[in-house]
Design an enzyme around this catalytic site. Structure first.
Site, mmCIF file in Angstrom:
data_model
loop_
_atom_site.group_PDB
_atom_site.id
_atom_site.type_symbol
_atom_site.label_atom_id
_atom_site.label_comp_id
_atom_site.label_asym_id
_atom_site.label_seq_id
_atom_site.Cartn_x
_atom_site.Cartn_y
_atom_site.Cartn_z
ATOM 1 N N LYS A 98 81.282 74.485 -20.390
ATOM 2 C CA LYS A 98 80.328 73.722 -19.571
ATOM 3 C C LYS A 98 80.437 72.228 -19.876
ATOM 4 O O LYS A 98 80.355 71.403 -18.984
ATOM 5 C CB LYS A 98 78.886 74.221 -19.801
ATOM 6 C CG LYS A 98 78.625 75.578 -19.163
ATOM 7 C CD LYS A 98 77.157 75.953 -19.118
ATOM 8 C CE LYS A 98 76.988 77.324 -18.447
ATOM 9 N NZ LYS A 98 75.619 77.816 -18.458
ATOM 10 N N LYS A 113 84.905 84.745 -13.819
ATOM 11 C CA LYS A 113 83.662 85.470 -13.559
ATOM 12 C C LYS A 113 82.863 84.829 -12.427
ATOM 13 O O LYS A 113 82.890 83.614 -12.238
ATOM 14 C CB LYS A 113 82.811 85.573 -14.839
ATOM 15 C CG LYS A 113 81.992 84.353 -15.177
ATOM 16 C CD LYS A 113 80.757 84.717 -16.015
ATOM 17 C CE LYS A 113 79.799 83.524 -16.049
ATOM 18 N NZ LYS A 113 78.419 83.848 -16.230
ATOM 19 N N LYS A 161 76.672 81.576 -11.261
ATOM 20 C CA LYS A 161 75.732 80.783 -10.462
ATOM 21 C C LYS A 161 76.161 79.327 -10.414
ATOM 22 O O LYS A 161 76.077 78.672 -9.399
ATOM 23 C CB LYS A 161 74.342 80.817 -11.109
ATOM 24 C CG LYS A 161 73.619 82.102 -10.975
ATOM 25 C CD LYS A 161 72.178 81.899 -11.450
ATOM 26 C CE LYS A 161 71.615 83.172 -12.016
ATOM 27 N NZ LYS A 161 71.070 83.023 -13.348
HETATM 28 P P1 ATP Z 1 75.936 80.522 -15.197
HETATM 29 O O1 ATP Z 1 77.299 81.017 -14.874
HETATM 30 O O2 ATP Z 1 75.474 79.411 -14.339
HETATM 31 O O3 ATP Z 1 75.690 80.283 -16.663
HETATM 32 P P2 ATP Z 1 75.195 83.156 -14.723
HETATM 33 O O4 ATP Z 1 75.602 83.454 -13.353
HETATM 34 O O5 ATP Z 1 76.071 83.570 -15.862
HETATM 35 O O6 ATP Z 1 74.918 81.631 -14.801
HETATM 36 P P3 ATP Z 1 72.867 83.863 -16.293
HETATM 37 O O7 ATP Z 1 71.437 83.669 -16.010
HETATM 38 O O8 ATP Z 1 73.464 82.953 -17.304
HETATM 39 O O9 ATP Z 1 73.723 83.734 -14.971
HETATM 40 O O10 ATP Z 1 73.156 85.363 -16.689
HETATM 41 C C1 ATP Z 1 72.242 86.430 -16.614
HETATM 42 C C2 ATP Z 1 72.929 87.708 -17.050
HETATM 43 O O11 ATP Z 1 73.947 88.072 -16.102
HETATM 44 C C3 ATP Z 1 73.650 87.588 -18.402
HETATM 45 O O12 ATP Z 1 73.450 88.770 -19.138
HETATM 46 C C4 ATP Z 1 75.089 87.450 -18.033
HETATM 47 O O13 ATP Z 1 75.961 87.917 -19.040
HETATM 48 C C5 ATP Z 1 75.167 88.315 -16.791
HETATM 49 N N1 ATP Z 1 76.252 87.891 -15.915
HETATM 50 C C6 ATP Z 1 76.383 86.668 -15.341
HETATM 51 N N2 ATP Z 1 77.479 86.612 -14.588
HETATM 52 C C7 ATP Z 1 78.072 87.838 -14.686
HETATM 53 C C8 ATP Z 1 79.250 88.409 -14.122
HETATM 54 N N3 ATP Z 1 80.022 87.715 -13.316
HETATM 55 N N4 ATP Z 1 79.546 89.681 -14.426
HETATM 56 C C9 ATP Z 1 78.755 90.410 -15.253
HETATM 57 N N5 ATP Z 1 77.628 89.931 -15.810
HETATM 58 C C10 ATP Z 1 77.281 88.661 -15.534
#
Ligand code: ATP
Ligand code: LTN
Length: 337
Positions: free
Chosen positions: A116, A199, A202
């Site tokens: 990040k 992955k 968001k």
């Molecule tokens: P960012 O990528 O902006 O940090 P995020 O999409 O990872 O956000 P979070 O709120 O950080 O969202 O994650 C919430 C949960 O979803 C966490 O347990 C994270 O590991 C899981 N998660 C996020 N993206 C994925 C993905 N692509 N596949 C599986 N699990 C995910």
């Protein structure tokens, strides 16, 4: 809710208006299942969201929206404790102890921070983003959590929680439970539809790469139909050589409670188009009631806020006890914390 059950804890950031399908399949789906067998604590981690710039009005809306989506996904306040992180100030109080226990080099090795920070550049990277893992460690340790259901991207942070719990226990005597990650191999990482080797995220994915759960079904269908697939036409699970198709197969199998082999068999001899059309339909059928339930919770903010207030009260009772013990162990003079 019997208290001799093992405890789970997890959190999700209110960083966008909608959860994506990676959040659901990688994490929230497991949260729903675990509330039946575990003493479960789930929270919207608004303090973590502040590590990147947030508009105050949007943050407030997104926090309610995140709580509404958790309830819509099936979390039941009678079966788990659901709350907002900032409502339990003990998390940040424990964070200071965790920060003083963490090496600067150790924190500098956190890959999520490095990724990040690299994306934003040093001048735009907050110190909060750097200390984020120690807040997450406190979130976990303050509840004496046995297991932490998350996606693969969070494994390193849980490893840090284990190391810090052991370090603290070693230095000051047994205080914290050493937590285990709870990561399901099949759905630990759902990939971006346009870049199926990274992955779905968001903050990092382009809108075309993400299936947002609150999206209009037509928009999701369009994204699924234009997902990047692989050369050849065979529908086969092969992460290395067919990352795009493998990702679609994973989503399909999980939402239909099937095995990957069953889905492969269903599409034997058919083209990618058939898989994509069906998947768009499956996602749309799953998401329609989810969207309606989310809307119902949002339309009744009093009930929503009261669920969160009760959750915070239950969470605080546990958090205060752990914090008092930890403060005492390190030698802080008892007083009013
Ligand atoms: P960012 O990528 O902006 O940090 P995020 O999409 O990872 O956000 P979070 O709120 O950080 O969202 O994650 C919430 C949960 O979803 C966490 O347990 C994270 O590991 C899981 N998660 C996020 N993206 C994925 C993905 N692509 N596949 C599986 N699990 C995910
Ligand atoms: N860092 C996590 C969210 C998070 C979390 C936690 C997950 C904050 N505190 C405690 C599990 C346990 C993320 O970005 N997904």
């Amino acid at each position: 809710m019997a208290n001799d059950r093992p405890r789970v804890l997890s959190g999700i950031q209110p960083t966008s208006g909608s959860f994506h399908i990676g959040n659901y399949l990688g994490a929230v789906r497991q949260w729903v299942a675990l509330q039946e067998t575990h003493d479960a604590f789930y929270m919207v981690v608004d303090l973590h969201a502040l590590t990147l710039p947030q508009d105050p009005k949007e943050l407030r809306e997104n926090t309610r929206l995140a709580a509404a989506q958790l309830l819509a996904a099936g979390l039941d306040p009678e079966h788990c404790t659901i709350f907002v992180q900032s409502h339990v100030p003990e998390h940040t109080q424990l964070t200071w102890l965790m920060e003083c226990l963490t090496g600067f080099g150790e924190a500098s090795r956190m890959t999520q921070f490095k990724d990040k920070a690299a994306r934003q550049g040093n001048e735009h990277t907050s110190v909060g983003l750097f200390t984020y893992p120690m807040l997450m460690v406190s979130d976990i340790l303050i509840y004496q959590a046995d297991q932490v259901p998350v996606g693969e991207d969070q494994r390193q942070h849980i490893e840090l929680a284990r190391n810090l719990a052991e370090r603290f226990n070693g230095r000051y005597g047994k205080t914290f439970t050493v937590p285990e990650p709870y990561i399901l191999r099949e759905t630990a990482k759902i990939f971006d539809l346009q870049e199926p080797t990274v992955k779905m995220s968001k903050s990092a994915s382009s809108p075309k790469g993400i299936i947002d759960l609150l999206d209009d079904p037509k928009a999701s269908a369009k994204k699924i139909k234009s997902a990047v697939t692989d050369t050849g036409s065979e529908i086969r699970f092969d992460r290395e050589n067919k990352p795009g198709v493998s990702n679609l197969l994973t989503i399909h199998a999980t939402l239909t409670d099937s095995t990957i082999a069953e889905v492969e068999q269903k599409y034997a001899g058919k083209g990618y188009g058939a898989l994509k059309t069906d998947l768009a339909e499956i996602v749309s059928e799953w998401a329609a009631p989810f969207r309606d339930r989310t809307r119902e919770f949002l339309d009744d903010p009093e009930t929503l806020d009261s669920i969160l207030a009760k959750g915070a009260e239950k969470a605080r009772a546990v958090a205060t006890e752990t914090l008092t013990q930890a403060y005492d162990k390190v030698g802080l003079l008892p007083g009013k914390h």
